[in-house]
Design a protein around this motif. Structure first.
Motif, short mmCIF file in Angstrom:
data_model
loop_
_atom_site.label_atom_id
_atom_site.label_comp_id
_atom_site.label_asym_id
_atom_site.label_seq_id
_atom_site.Cartn_x
_atom_site.Cartn_y
_atom_site.Cartn_z
N VAL A 74 -11.99 -7.46 5.36
CA VAL A 74 -12.31 -6.09 4.28
C VAL A 74 -11.71 -5.14 5.41
O VAL A 74 -12.27 -4.62 6.23
CB VAL A 74 -13.72 -6.04 3.74
CG1 VAL A 74 -13.80 -4.71 2.60
CG2 VAL A 74 -14.07 -7.50 2.91
N GLY A 75 -10.35 -4.25 4.59
CA GLY A 75 -10.64 -3.42 5.05
C GLY A 75 -9.54 -2.96 6.38
O GLY A 75 -9.05 -2.08 6.81
N ARG A 110 -6.06 -5.84 2.14
CA ARG A 110 -7.46 -5.64 1.90
C ARG A 110 -8.50 -4.40 1.81
O ARG A 110 -9.60 -4.57 2.57
CB ARG A 110 -8.39 -7.17 2.85
CG ARG A 110 -7.99 -8.37 3.20
CD ARG A 110 -8.92 -9.64 2.20
NE ARG A 110 -10.23 -9.25 1.56
CZ ARG A 110 -11.28 -9.83 1.71
NH1 ARG A 110 -11.09 -10.72 3.05
NH2 ARG A 110 -11.90 -9.69 0.97
N GLN A 111 -7.41 -2.92 2.33
CA GLN A 111 -7.57 -2.19 2.43
C GLN A 111 -9.03 -1.17 1.70
O GLN A 111 -8.70 -2.44 0.20
CB GLN A 111 -6.61 -1.19 2.66
CG GLN A 111 -5.88 -1.39 3.35
CD GLN A 111 -4.93 -0.46 3.70
OE1 GLN A 111 -5.12 0.32 4.89
NE2 GLN A 111 -3.61 -0.53 3.03
N THR A 112 -9.71 -0.65 1.44
CA THR A 112 -10.14 -0.34 0.41
C THR A 112 -9.69 1.41 0.43
O THR A 112 -9.25 1.91 1.01
CB THR A 112 -11.89 -0.49 1.12
OG1 THR A 112 -11.89 0.27 2.05
CG2 THR A 112 -12.19 -2.00 1.34
N GLY A 113 -10.87 1.70 -0.85
CA GLY A 113 -10.68 3.20 -0.87
C GLY A 113 -9.54 4.06 -1.04
O GLY A 113 -9.06 4.87 -1.56
N PRO A 132 -3.88 -2.12 -2.11
CA PRO A 132 -5.26 -3.09 -1.74
C PRO A 132 -5.03 -4.20 -3.07
O PRO A 132 -5.06 -4.42 -3.81
CB PRO A 132 -5.88 -1.74 -2.34
CG PRO A 132 -5.60 -0.55 -2.59
CD PRO A 132 -4.74 -0.49 -2.88
N GLU A 133 -6.36 -4.89 -1.98
CA GLU A 133 -6.22 -6.24 -2.76
C GLU A 133 -4.73 -7.01 -2.91
O GLU A 133 -4.53 -8.07 -4.11
CB GLU A 133 -7.18 -6.58 -3.96
CG GLU A 133 -8.41 -6.49 -2.97
CD GLU A 133 -9.11 -7.07 -1.97
OE1 GLU A 133 -8.45 -8.62 -2.53
OE2 GLU A 133 -9.69 -7.03 -0.69
N CYS A 149 -2.38 2.94 6.30
CA CYS A 149 -2.96 3.98 6.26
C CYS A 149 -2.31 4.90 5.48
O CYS A 149 -1.38 5.38 5.96
CB CYS A 149 -4.54 4.56 6.11
SG CYS A 149 -3.71 5.43 7.74
#
Length: 149
Positions: A74-75, A110-113, A132-133, A149
């Motif tokens: 994740v991330g 699998r990035q977040t935010g 993301p996802e 990012c």
């Protein structure tokens, strides 16, 4: 993993004209899957092959490629080389340099935010956005950089 449906995707490029290179690379991947080609052998070393693919990051240096036993964390953004399911983890918000990516592979974000990653050409212009996802196949031939990012 992402390459499990490679055979279904092999014909997708036929609909669009001018994508002969992508179609040839995808077909070569599908032939390798059917024939059971092993990366690094003579049959898998042709143009359009990612068996020698590497990634360099300014924080880590050369990144290791991981086996499919370890999930994409994740991330991060993960780049999958080929049907062997070996992949690279790009965890930091920085520019990663791609080496020897000459054909179709896949990616998983699998990035977040709400962060979106980019695959960039040699002029650092985005040629693919990764939300993301999300995941998908990609012809890495024109790709030189990835920015998570």
């Amino acid at each position: 993993m992402i390459f499990q449906n490679a055979g279904k995707r092999a014909g997708a490029g036929r609909r669009a004209r001018g994508h002969a290179g992508k179609l040839a690379a995808t077909a070569a991947l599908a032939v390798g899957l059917v024939a059971g080609a092993v990366p690094g052998t003579a049959s898998a070393s042709a143009t359009g092959d990612n068996s020698r693919a590497r990634v360099w990051g300014p924080v880590e240096g050369w990144l290791p490629d991981y086996s499919p036993d370890i999930p994409c964390p994740v991330g991060a953004i993960c780049l999958y080389k080929d049907e062997t399911y070996r992949y690279f983890v790009l965890p930091h918000c920085t520019t990663y340099k791609l080496y020897d990516w000459n054909g179709v592979g896949s990616w998983y974000s699998r990035q977040t935010g709400g962060a979106w990653g980019q695959i960039q050409n040699s002029a650092h212009k985005p040629i693919k956005w990764m939300g993301p996802e999300q995941n998908g196949y990609f012809d890495f031939s024109p790709a030189y950089f990835v920015v998570p990012c």
